[in-house]
Design a protein around this motif. Structure first.
Motif, short mmCIF file in Angstrom:
data_model
loop_
_atom_site.label_atom_id
_atom_site.label_comp_id
_atom_site.label_asym_id
_atom_site.label_seq_id
_atom_site.Cartn_x
_atom_site.Cartn_y
_atom_site.Cartn_z
N LYS A 80 0.87 -1.18 -0.02
CA LYS A 80 -0.02 0.16 -0.03
C LYS A 80 0.87 1.21 0.11
CE LYS A 80 -3.92 -2.14 2.41
NZ LYS A 80 -4.68 -2.15 3.75
N ASP A 81 2.24 1.13 0.33
CA ASP A 81 3.13 2.15 0.54
C ASP A 81 3.45 2.62 -0.96
OD1 ASP A 81 2.80 2.36 3.26
OD2 ASP A 81 4.52 1.11 3.55
N LYS A 82 3.53 3.89 -1.35
CA LYS A 82 4.09 4.33 -2.38
C LYS A 82 4.83 5.56 -2.28
CE LYS A 82 -0.02 3.19 -5.07
NZ LYS A 82 -1.03 3.72 -6.04
N GLY A 83 5.91 5.81 -3.05
CA GLY A 83 6.70 6.93 -2.75
C GLY A 83 7.87 7.08 -4.04
N THR A 84 8.76 8.11 -3.76
CA THR A 84 9.63 8.09 -4.84
C THR A 84 11.09 7.99 -4.18
OG1 THR A 84 8.20 9.98 -5.79
CG2 THR A 84 10.75 9.86 -6.39
N VAL A 85 11.73 7.34 -5.01
CA VAL A 85 13.28 6.97 -4.54
C VAL A 85 14.30 7.85 -5.48
CG1 VAL A 85 12.68 4.66 -3.71
CG2 VAL A 85 13.38 4.92 -6.16
N ASP A 86 15.26 8.18 -4.71
CA ASP A 86 16.28 8.94 -5.43
C ASP A 86 17.57 8.44 -4.89
OD1 ASP A 86 16.48 9.71 -2.71
OD2 ASP A 86 15.74 11.86 -3.11
N TRP A 87 18.64 9.35 -5.10
CA TRP A 87 20.01 9.00 -5.02
C TRP A 87 20.23 8.68 -3.58
CZ3 TRP A 87 22.94 11.46 -1.10
CH2 TRP A 87 22.93 12.59 -0.50
N HIS A 88 19.40 9.02 -2.55
CA HIS A 88 19.58 8.42 -1.09
C HIS A 88 19.38 6.96 -1.13
CE1 HIS A 88 18.39 12.77 -0.28
NE2 HIS A 88 19.30 12.63 0.59
N ASP A 89 18.41 6.48 -1.62
CA ASP A 89 17.98 5.13 -1.71
C ASP A 89 18.93 4.32 -2.57
OD1 ASP A 89 15.15 5.50 -0.47
OD2 ASP A 89 15.16 7.05 -2.00
N HIS A 90 19.41 4.97 -3.70
CA HIS A 90 20.11 4.23 -4.48
C HIS A 90 21.61 3.99 -3.78
CE1 HIS A 90 22.07 2.78 -7.94
NE2 HIS A 90 23.32 3.56 -7.55
N LEU A 91 21.91 4.76 -2.92
CA LEU A 91 23.39 4.61 -2.05
C LEU A 91 23.14 3.85 -1.10
CD1 LEU A 91 26.11 5.83 -1.77
CD2 LEU A 91 25.40 7.62 -0.46
N ILE A 92 22.05 3.82 -0.06
CA ILE A 92 21.91 3.13 0.94
C ILE A 92 21.68 1.40 0.21
CG2 ILE A 92 20.01 2.19 2.58
CD1 ILE A 92 19.36 5.07 2.94
N TYR A 93 21.13 1.50 -0.92
CA TYR A 93 21.01 -0.02 -1.52
C TYR A 93 22.36 -0.55 -1.70
CZ TYR A 93 19.73 -3.57 -4.86
OH TYR A 93 19.60 -4.91 -5.35
N CYS A 94 23.02 0.31 -2.42
CA CYS A 94 24.59 -0.16 -2.98
C CYS A 94 25.32 -0.38 -1.42
CB CYS A 94 25.23 0.91 -3.80
SG CYS A 94 24.34 1.15 -5.20
N VAL A 95 25.30 0.47 -0.57
CA VAL A 95 25.96 0.23 0.52
C VAL A 95 25.81 -0.72 1.48
CG1 VAL A 95 27.46 1.51 2.32
CG2 VAL A 95 26.84 2.58 0.37
#
Length: 95
Positions: A80-95
């Motif tokens: 049910k949760d929707k949102g926008t991901v950006d560079w913050h999320d990309h960096l967290i995912y990579c690290v």
């Protein structure tokens, strides 16, 4: 994220890297200008590296040293949760 790691800081780092990659210096011993590709570590093209072949260890590598990729956003839906991901999320995912 703190102010040390902000989009503005990452963009400044990208700009600095580009300026450093374009820097040359006169080498009297060899009688020519030398540049990054003359001294960098380029494991995938050691015989004749270009600037793009140089191994760079930088947080900007998570965005392939590309300002357009840093600016990317995407819509994400998790149940049910929707949102926008950006560079913050990309960096967290990579690290």
């Amino acid at each position: 994220f703190s102010g040390v790691l902000s989009e503005d800081v990452l963009r400044l780092l990208l700009e600095l890297q580009e300026r450093l990659a374009a820097t040359t210096a006169w080498a009297p011993g060899s009688g020519r200008n030398v540049s990054l590709q003359d001294v960098c570590y380029a494991p995938l093209n050691p015989a004749g590296p270009g600037v793009g072949d140089c191994a760079v260890s930088s947080v900007t590598q998570y965005f392939q040293n590309n300002g357009s990729r840093l600016a990317l956003t995407a819509l994400q839906e998790d149940g049910k949760d929707k949102g926008t991901v950006d560079w913050h999320d990309h960096l967290i995912y990579c690290v």
